[in-house]
Design a protein around this motif. Structure first.
Motif, PDB file in Angstrom:
ATOM      1  N   GLN A 263       1.210   3.486  -3.531  1.00  0.00           N
ATOM      2  CA  GLN A 263       0.750   4.872  -3.630  1.00  0.00           C
ATOM      3  C   GLN A 263       1.891   5.809  -4.018  1.00  0.00           C
ATOM      4  OE1 GLN A 263      -0.271   7.225  -0.064  1.00  0.00           O
ATOM      5  NE2 GLN A 263      -2.300   7.493  -0.965  1.00  0.00           N
TER       6      GLN A 263
ATOM      7  N   LEU B 163      -8.273   4.603  -1.470  1.00  0.00           N
ATOM      8  CA  LEU B 163      -7.129   5.512  -1.539  1.00  0.00           C
ATOM      9  C   LEU B 163      -6.246   5.189  -2.734  1.00  0.00           C
ATOM     10  CD1 LEU B 163      -5.856   5.736   2.156  1.00  0.00           C
ATOM     11  CD2 LEU B 163      -7.144   7.447   0.894  1.00  0.00           C
ATOM     12  N   LEU B 164      -5.945   3.915  -2.906  1.00  0.00           N
ATOM     13  CA  LEU B 164      -5.044   3.507  -3.978  1.00  0.00           C
ATOM     14  C   LEU B 164      -5.670   3.757  -5.347  1.00  0.00           C
ATOM     15  CD1 LEU B 164      -3.712   0.247  -2.318  1.00  0.00           C
ATOM     16  CD2 LEU B 164      -2.388   2.293  -2.791  1.00  0.00           C
TER      17      LEU B 164
ATOM     18  N   ASP C 240      -5.471   7.336  -6.417  1.00  0.00           N
ATOM     19  CA  ASP C 240      -4.170   7.757  -6.931  1.00  0.00           C
ATOM     20  C   ASP C 240      -3.806   7.061  -8.236  1.00  0.00           C
ATOM     21  OD1 ASP C 240      -2.917   9.799  -5.279  1.00  0.00           O
ATOM     22  OD2 ASP C 240      -3.057   8.346  -3.661  1.00  0.00           O
TER      23      ASP C 240
ATOM     24  N   CYS D 169       2.679   5.407  -7.703  1.00  0.00           N
ATOM     25  CA  CYS D 169       1.608   6.006  -8.508  1.00  0.00           C
ATOM     26  C   CYS D 169       1.804   7.511  -8.624  1.00  0.00           C
ATOM     27  CB  CYS D 169       0.245   5.713  -7.888  1.00  0.00           C
ATOM     28  SG  CYS D 169      -0.397   4.072  -8.244  1.00  0.00           S
ATOM     29  N   ARG D 170       2.140   8.131  -7.518  1.00  0.00           N
ATOM     30  CA  ARG D 170       2.300   9.591  -7.530  1.00  0.00           C
ATOM     31  C   ARG D 170       3.555  10.010  -8.278  1.00  0.00           C
ATOM     32  NH1 ARG D 170       0.055  11.980  -1.783  1.00  0.00           N
ATOM     33  NH2 ARG D 170      -2.055  11.155  -2.019  1.00  0.00           N
TER      34      ARG D 170
ATOM     35  N   THR E 160       0.313   5.552   4.404  1.00  0.00           N
ATOM     36  CA  THR E 160      -0.159   6.099   3.143  1.00  0.00           C
ATOM     37  C   THR E 160      -0.579   7.545   3.404  1.00  0.00           C
ATOM     38  OG1 THR E 160      -2.318   5.140   3.690  1.00  0.00           O
ATOM     39  CG2 THR E 160      -0.928   3.902   2.169  1.00  0.00           C
TER      40      THR E 160
ATOM     41  N   CYS F  90      -3.927   3.643  -8.934  1.00  0.00           N
ATOM     42  CA  CYS F  90      -3.412   2.273  -8.860  1.00  0.00           C
ATOM     43  C   CYS F  90      -4.464   1.284  -9.356  1.00  0.00           C
ATOM     44  CB  CYS F  90      -3.018   1.943  -7.430  1.00  0.00           C
ATOM     45  SG  CYS F  90      -2.095   0.418  -7.257  1.00  0.00           S
TER      46      CYS F  90
ATOM     47  N   CYS G  53       0.831  -1.213   0.000  1.00  0.00           N
ATOM     48  CA  CYS G  53       0.000   0.000   0.000  1.00  0.00           C
ATOM     49  C   CYS G  53       0.859   1.254   0.000  1.00  0.00           C
ATOM     50  CB  CYS G  53      -0.926  -0.003   1.219  1.00  0.00           C
ATOM     51  SG  CYS G  53      -2.205  -1.278   1.188  1.00  0.00           S
TER      52      CYS G  53
END
Length: 478
Positions: free
Chosen positions: A159, A194-195, A198, A162-163, A328, A200, A155
């Protein structure tokens, strides 16, 4: 706009900076002035027999005694034996990579990483045909990164990647049977949200089984258990940690210490199957959920005391309430019993649960332009009649700090009434916990009476005792 290379360079620079700062603060050279401490830097060690440890010391160790000397790889080392009545093993754990997937990655030419190498300059696992840029020690211009595993590490890294990869549209996927196994569904759902927010790509309920070699066009695929094929040119293994590699070389069988891939077998005082040997931290076979940095420090402190104190002063070394935090953005945290554990212990209707969402609160309205608030919540679980707090889960910018308050309540066996009577600053992130506790504390007549001064608290206590007796009678009558 910052590209993938720039993002990874900055991430690695920050990682190196943080490590350098820690090393500066914790410089082992200052320990050389401690007269009661012998500090040795070793290349390797193993137990020869009961009470005897063979070590290979580097020549820059704090103290070197004249003994058998040799040179390996251009570095001078000295071999000697240490004798002691007590030993404490704290060799930690390392990333675990499934052998079949490691071989598949090497055969197919797909570079792979773990949490230890992904942000380390020059920390690549090279494989034939891998596209790596060694000049600047970056990952390379990857288009499709696949994270294998669904725990906290997956996780956090998922994240982050991804960012970092947004500027170049780098695809990041997570493949796992489930996300955050062992945690409550509400926390798993928040992590999933959340993922996905972003960018994912989530592939849950499946396992990675194989990697294909390069097609004619050079494209490689990860094959899942449902026969789905995912494009991949870099794999990040987040499949757990194991102390096996650090323990296998110690020859623990020579001193009667039992261990497995889970770690060294210990009792509640962290004593191993050899009465004079203790194990602490990640190399000890404690509950996987309790393998946290804070808990490792706690067990080390307790094990040292247990090793030297007489038996009647020894204490349980593992802590019953370890905060579990996933860093995260926002944070995910939990402590105490999960809803499944509460159900098993108290049965349906034997405990209360209240969840408060941040969305729609004043703080969320103030911050909604700055951060994602859709997933944020606090869920509190408490024993039905007594109101004793059993556990909690949270997602939010300050979830780690909020869960610390829950741990304080768990250790001191506080009730929801205790938290409800404690004023919380408004509109702080922790105010959601106060709302949960207040809702649970005032849900019935006994709770309302407890808010009415000393006499009311007394009457509320009597009413709760009456309710408990009635509950026990009903339970015995079934």
């Amino acid at each position: 706009m910052m590209g993938y290379y720039d993002g990874m360079r900055i991430a690695r620079q920050q990682s190196s900076y943080a490590v350098d700062q820690v090393r500066t603060r914790e410089d082992v050279a200052r320990l050389a002035n401690v007269s009661s401490l012998d500090l040795e830097f070793v290349q390797g060690c193993h137990f020869e027999s009961d009470g005897r440890l063979n070590i290979l010391c580097y020549d820059n160790s704090t103290w070197l005694r004249e003994d058998t000397s040799s040179t390996e790889g251009g570095i001078s080392v000295q071999e000697r034996t240490i004798s002691s009545k007590r030993f404490i093993i704290a060799t930690g754990a390392g990333p675990k990579i499934p052998d079949n997937l490691r071989r598949a990655a090497e055969q197919s030419g797909v570079p792979y990483h773990t949490y230890r190498s992904i942000l380390r300059p020059g920390g690549h696992h090279r494989s034939p045909g891998s596209r790596l840029d060694d000049d600047d020690s970056l990952l390379g211009s990857y288009d499709d990164i696949v994270m294998i595993g669904g725990g906290a590490t997956a996780c956090e890294l998922g994240q982050s990647l991804c960012r970092l990869g947004r500027a170049t549209n780098t695809s990041v996927s997570i493949v796992a049977p489930e996300l955050l196994p062992g945690e409550d569904a509400v926390l798993r759902d928040a992590a999933d949200l959340l993922l996905k927010n972003d960018g994912c790509k989530m592939h849950l309920g499946v396992r990675a089984t194989n990697l294909t070699e390069g097609e004619p066009d050079g494209v490689r695929h990860l094959i899942l258990s449902d026969n789905t094929r995912i494009k991949v040119d870099c794999v990040v293994f987040c499949t757990g940690r194991t102390p096996e590699s650090s323990l296998s070389s110690l020859m623990l069988h020579n001193i009667g210490v039992e261990w497995s891939e889970r770690g060294i077998k210990v009792d509640s005082c962290l004593k191993t199957t050899a009465r004079h040997v203790y194990a602490v931290g990640d190399c000890a076979a404690v509950h996987p959920r309790d393998r946290r940095a804070a808990h490792a420090g706690w067990t080390g402190f307790k094990a040292v005391g247990n090793a030297f104190l007489p038996w009647f002063l020894r204490a349980q070394a593992t802590h019953p309430f370890v905060p579990r935090v996933i860093y995260t953005v926002p944070e995910l945290a939990s402590a105490g019993m999960t809803a499944k554990e509460c159900m098993k212990e108290f049965g349906e209707g034997g405990y209360d649960v209240v969840i408060v969402r941040e969305k729609g609160t004043d703080r969320a309205d103030m911050d909604n332009k700055e951060r994602f608030t859709e997933a944020n919540f606090i869920e509190l679980r408490a024993e039905k009649i007594s109101g004793r707090i059993l556990g909690a889960s949270a997602c939010g910018p300050a979830a780690a700090e909020t869960i610390n308050e829950v741990c304080l309540s768990l250790v001191n066996k506080l009730t929801v009434r205790d938290v409800a009577r404690t004023l919380h600053s408004y509109p702080s992130h922790g105010y959601l916990l106060h709302r949960c506790a207040t809702a649970m504390a005032t849900k019935d007549v006994a709770g309302l009476l407890s808010a009415c001064g000393g006499v009311g608290r007394f009457l509320g206590r009597l009413l709760r005792m009456f309710n408990k007796v009635q509950s026990l009678r009903l339970g015995n009558g079934k």
